[in-house]
Design a protein around this motif. Structure first.
Motif, PDB file in Angstrom:
ATOM      1  N   MET A   1      27.660 -31.197   3.212  1.00  0.00           N
ATOM      2  CA  MET A   1      26.578 -30.926   2.712  1.00  0.00           C
ATOM      3  C   MET A   1      25.954 -32.442   3.588  1.00  0.00           C
ATOM      4  N   ASP A   2      25.076 -32.640   4.532  1.00  0.00           N
ATOM      5  CA  ASP A   2      24.542 -32.964   4.966  1.00  0.00           C
ATOM      6  C   ASP A   2      24.047 -34.751   4.150  1.00  0.00           C
ATOM      7  N   PRO A   3      24.055 -36.170   4.521  1.00  0.00           N
ATOM      8  CA  PRO A   3      23.186 -36.991   3.722  1.00  0.00           C
ATOM      9  C   PRO A   3      22.318 -36.210   2.863  1.00  0.00           C
ATOM     10  N   GLY A   4      21.756 -36.593   2.249  1.00  0.00           N
ATOM     11  CA  GLY A   4      20.930 -36.403   0.950  1.00  0.00           C
ATOM     12  C   GLY A   4      20.905 -36.398  -0.356  1.00  0.00           C
ATOM     13  N   PRO A   5      20.085 -36.285  -1.180  1.00  0.00           N
ATOM     14  CA  PRO A   5      19.822 -36.255  -2.911  1.00  0.00           C
ATOM     15  C   PRO A   5      20.583 -35.452  -3.118  1.00  0.00           C
ATOM     16  N   ARG A   6      21.560 -33.960  -2.843  1.00  0.00           N
ATOM     17  CA  ARG A   6      22.188 -32.862  -3.224  1.00  0.00           C
ATOM     18  C   ARG A   6      23.075 -33.605  -2.846  1.00  0.00           C
ATOM     19  N   GLN A   7      23.674 -34.182  -1.477  1.00  0.00           N
ATOM     20  CA  GLN A   7      24.847 -34.272  -1.449  1.00  0.00           C
ATOM     21  C   GLN A   7      25.043 -35.507  -2.681  1.00  0.00           C
ATOM     22  N   ALA A   8      24.059 -36.817  -2.638  1.00  0.00           N
ATOM     23  CA  ALA A   8      24.628 -37.758  -4.012  1.00  0.00           C
ATOM     24  C   ALA A   8      24.992 -37.124  -4.592  1.00  0.00           C
ATOM     25  N   ALA A   9      24.123 -35.558  -5.256  1.00  0.00           N
ATOM     26  CA  ALA A   9      24.381 -35.174  -6.806  1.00  0.00           C
ATOM     27  C   ALA A   9      25.751 -34.566  -6.938  1.00  0.00           C
ATOM     28  N   ALA A  10      25.785 -33.907  -5.711  1.00  0.00           N
ATOM     29  CA  ALA A  10      27.305 -32.872  -5.673  1.00  0.00           C
ATOM     30  C   ALA A  10      28.587 -34.570  -5.510  1.00  0.00           C
ATOM     31  N   VAL A  11      28.490 -35.496  -5.228  1.00  0.00           N
ATOM     32  CA  VAL A  11      29.449 -36.715  -5.257  1.00  0.00           C
ATOM     33  C   VAL A  11      29.856 -37.419  -6.526  1.00  0.00           C
ATOM     34  N   LEU A  12      28.650 -37.479  -7.271  1.00  0.00           N
ATOM     35  CA  LEU A  12      28.378 -37.859  -8.443  1.00  0.00           C
ATOM     36  C   LEU A  12      29.137 -36.396  -9.691  1.00  0.00           C
ATOM     37  N   GLY A  13      29.238 -36.082  -9.412  1.00  0.00           N
ATOM     38  CA  GLY A  13      29.329 -34.371 -10.118  1.00  0.00           C
ATOM     39  C   GLY A  13      30.487 -34.601  -9.697  1.00  0.00           C
ATOM     40  N   VAL A  14      31.502 -34.567  -8.898  1.00  0.00           N
ATOM     41  CA  VAL A  14      32.797 -34.105  -8.590  1.00  0.00           C
ATOM     42  C   VAL A  14      33.377 -35.212  -9.097  1.00  0.00           C
TER      43      VAL A  14
END
Length: 559
Positions: free
Chosen positions: A64-77
């Motif tokens: 994913m491109d950097p952004g709020p959803r990418q950060a949420a995805a990383v934290l979720g993983v």
């Protein structure tokens, strides 16, 4: 070497801000902000989907491109107890397939799903996998389709999962048992070029990354009120450092929009508009940024930029001087280190220098040795190989490279136990205890801060049906950095339509994507060899330099 007695994974530290500062802006982008509580809610949704699918203890890829959803995805993983593999959606190509095939992640997280993967997931009606966000009209994602068909992995559409913004909800509870992450469990795997022609997976533990990010944030004054740019491309450890350093410190992360990242003039305007306080980039791009800022005049200086951190390439004194003159209120720092240690040394550029700027002194938790070919310590002024000793080094390589241990051999006769890494870089101590970088000892180079093995390029060329054999050498630019590559190719059939520079360049672009430096091609009947039968790359370099010198001489001049 000081080792902290307490430990808490970085993702847990970030999510705790949802309880202590829920409305503070965690991520700013395009005039909008996502608070820590909302970020925690989104991360919990991703974690729930992955946990239900049994992702704990397994690798999960985020493309994913950097952004709020990418950060949420990383934290979720990480909250689901999985370890992370980040991929750049703008530079997939065959390299992306090679990385996925090597690590075989159980899940692939995307910001919208299209192509065969979307149709298959929509047919199943699986909400965790997402509907066809964009459907038939979306651009076909060939890598995602390949991943699903060939590796049988599960695709999660994060955009579909999170959906539109919802009314504020109580922040999810955060506990150390939520992810079950232990200090020595893997947090992520980053892929760089390998000497075998295949990307090499370099894992890092929760302990190692938490230690580094804690030091990074404290040393460079990142805290509430700071606005830190996320400039590095996804897939490299620098991008994760840029993401977590502000978030663990309660600051604001400012992801650089992909359309701005490679354009210095636009980035200069963006830095000013977003009031960015910290920017990390590579010296070659900093040079272009300096030109853009200088061209804009005093009004073009980013007024809030307090720290400019440079890593990934040697920093010349000339560039450092220009940056200090153009940004007198900005703290300029030179960072050095391989992915195996995240970084190893740092040096604040506070005074004029000559030649190359020193790489400085070791980062806490790391010891840097300068050893000769017999593993003896080199005295000040004598060049040797840089060897890092640290408990925070990678525990070893992942995937196909897992058995490679030669770079981790301790020095002969060493009485100090622990992890060692032989960088392949050369350096020397100065009389006042500062390290100077003296270049590489092998065929590994850096272009725009990205590590590239020349063997990777040769392997990709040799795989082309028209190539019998080849050799690739680096071409230095005006500022002692790699400007391009020169490839010498022995074709199988010179008359064949496929034996052309255009076909070879296209093959390299398919493999490396945007990470590929400019390449010139020379067709030769054979490659020069040393007495031992190896390709004589030094001779290729000398012959190229001689040709360039002859072409530069005015006509009629006799050498």
């Amino acid at each position: 070497m000081r080792v902290p007695l307490t430990f808490r994974p970085v993702h847990e530290r970030v999510l705790r801000h949802a309880l202590t500062r829920p409305d503070d802006v965690a991520i700013a982008r395009g005039g909008h902000g996502v608070g820590y509580a909302e970020l925690a809610r989104q991360a919990a949704a991703v974690a729930a989907a992955l946990t239900a699918g049994g992702a704990a203890g397994r690798p999960v890829a985020v493309r994913m491109d950097p952004g709020p959803r990418q950060a949420a995805a990383v934290l979720g993983v990480l909250s689901a107890g999985a370890h992370l593999l980040c991929l750049d959606p703008g530079a997939a190509g065959q390299r992306g397939a090679a990385v996925l095939e090597d690590l075989r992640p159980a899940w692939l997280l995307l910001d919208g799903v299209s192509g065969d993967a979307a149709r298959a997931d929509a047919a199943r009606g699986d909400a965790a996998r997402g509907d066809a966000a964009g459907g038939e009209s979306a651009e076909r994602d060939e890598l995602a389709d390949w991943y699903r068909r060939t590796l049988g992995g599960t695709i999660l559409d994060v955009a579909g999962l999170l959906g539109p913004a919802q009314a504020p909800a109580p922040p999810p509870a955060v506990s150390s048992a939520a992810s079950g992450a232990g200090p020595d469990d893997l947090m992520y795997v980053a892929y760089t070029s390998g000497s075998t022609g295949r990307p090499k997976g370099i894992p890092q533990t929760h302990r190692g990354f938490a230690q580094f990010v804690t030091w990074f944030a404290r040393e460079f004054g990142i805290g509430p009120g700071s606005r830190v740019a996320q400039w590095a491309a996804p897939g490299y450890d620098a991008s994760l450092v840029e993401m977590f350093a502000p978030l663990v410190a309660g600051a604001t992360l400012c992801p650089v929009p992909p359309k701005i990242r490679a354009h210095p003039e636009r980035l200069a305007d963006w830095l000013a508009a977003e009031r960015v306080t910290h920017l990390q980039t590579v010296p070659s791009f900093a040079r272009r940024l300096l030109e853009a800022i200088t061209g804009l005049g005093p009004e073009g200086r980013p007024p809030a930029l307090g720290h400019l951190l440079l890593a990934g390439e040697p920093l010349t004194a000339e560039l450092a001087g220009g940056l200090r003159a153009a940004l007198p209120a900005t703290r300029l720092v030179n960072l050095y280190g391989p992915t195996e240690s995240i970084l190893a040394t740092w040096h604040e550029v506070a005074e004029p220098a000559e030649g190359r700027v020193p790489i400085g002194r070791p980062i806490p938790g790391r010891v840097v040795l300068v050893l000769d070919e017999l593993d003896r310590h080199c005295p000040p002024g004598v060049t040797g190989e840089l060897v890092i000793r640290s408990p925070y080094l990678t525990p070893g390589y992942a995937g196909a490279a897992a058995g490679e241990r030669s770079a981790f051999r301790p020095p002969r006769g060493s009485a100090r136990r622990g992890r060692y890494y032989r960088t392949g870089d050369r350096g020397r101590w100065t009389a006042d205890g500062v390290l100077e970088f003296e270049g590489r000892r092998d065929f590994q180079v850096k272009f725009n801060g990205i590590r590239l093995e020349l063997g990777d390029v040769e392997a990709a060329l040799n795989a082309h049906e028209s190539v019998a054999e080849c050799a690739v050498v680096a071409v230095p630019g005006a500022h002692r950095q790699v400007a391009s590559l020169a490839a010498y190719v022995v074709p199988r059939a010179p008359a064949a339509a496929e034996a052309t520079p255009a076909a070879w360049r296209a093959a390299l672009r398919r493999w490396f994507g945007k990470a590929m430096p400019p390449v010139t091609f020379t067709v030769v009947g054979h490659l020069p060899r040393t007495a031992g039968g190896k390709v004589d790359r030094d001779r290729l370099r000398r012959e190229r330099e001689n040709r360039q010198a002859a072409q530069a001489r005015p006509k009629g001049m006799i050498a």
